[in-house]
Design an enzyme around this catalytic site. Sequence first.
Site: not given
Length: 250
Positions: A84, A197
């Site tokens: 992430t 992202c």
Amino acid sequence: MTRTIGLIGGMSWESSAEYYRLLNEEVRRRLGGHHCARSLMLTVDFAEVEAMQRAGDWAAAGRLLSRAARTLQEGGAELVLLCTNTMHRVAGEIEAAIEVPFVHIVDATAERIAGAGLTTVGLLGTRFTMEMDFYRDRMRGHGIDLIVPDEPGRTLVHDVIYRELTRNRVEDASRRAYREIIADLTARGAQGVILGCTEITLLIGPQDSAVPVFDSTRLHVERAVDLALAGTAKPSGPELSGSGLSGSGR
């Protein structure tokens, strides 16, 4: 023998599955035959992490992900990836909790951007990634400046991630909206665009931009495979600069 890669996943599982696929494809591409990546994945509950994000409780998130990293190390991981971008906000806490190398997603992405000779790039990500300093400051350390969307673009980018991509929804309307935002970033001087992202790679690719696209997920994976196949020892001190590899804070 290749090194075992530890993956802290679940943020979201959709992007973690992409990490697993890319890792194995990259190892097979390099080694051929039936080779795949030696890896371990610990999946945290994204609902817990997302609640901590909304509450601004980054300390609790750091403790949660540090425990995950230690568990991976104890299970045999010889380097650790956090699957992430946003939760690299607590990368320092994770690094301090383990002795094995931690591969930082910003360093891996910045190295490729710098290698392309670019100094100013657009950033798409969660609101936390686009607006907090942790991502911008680390990029600046590599000599790279970031441009983020204006409002309401930041809200749109963030909402698509949380309301669609992390729920396994990929909508054509959102792709068109992202393309418009990328075009605006380019008009404002972005020489390239970071998919900052790990879910955005499910929606956007190089074909959606007039400038180079830097997929942080793929670049993170490629750096990890470099290290796993090279059997690189954990560096310290000056060797950390620009390596894409961060040492333990212990």
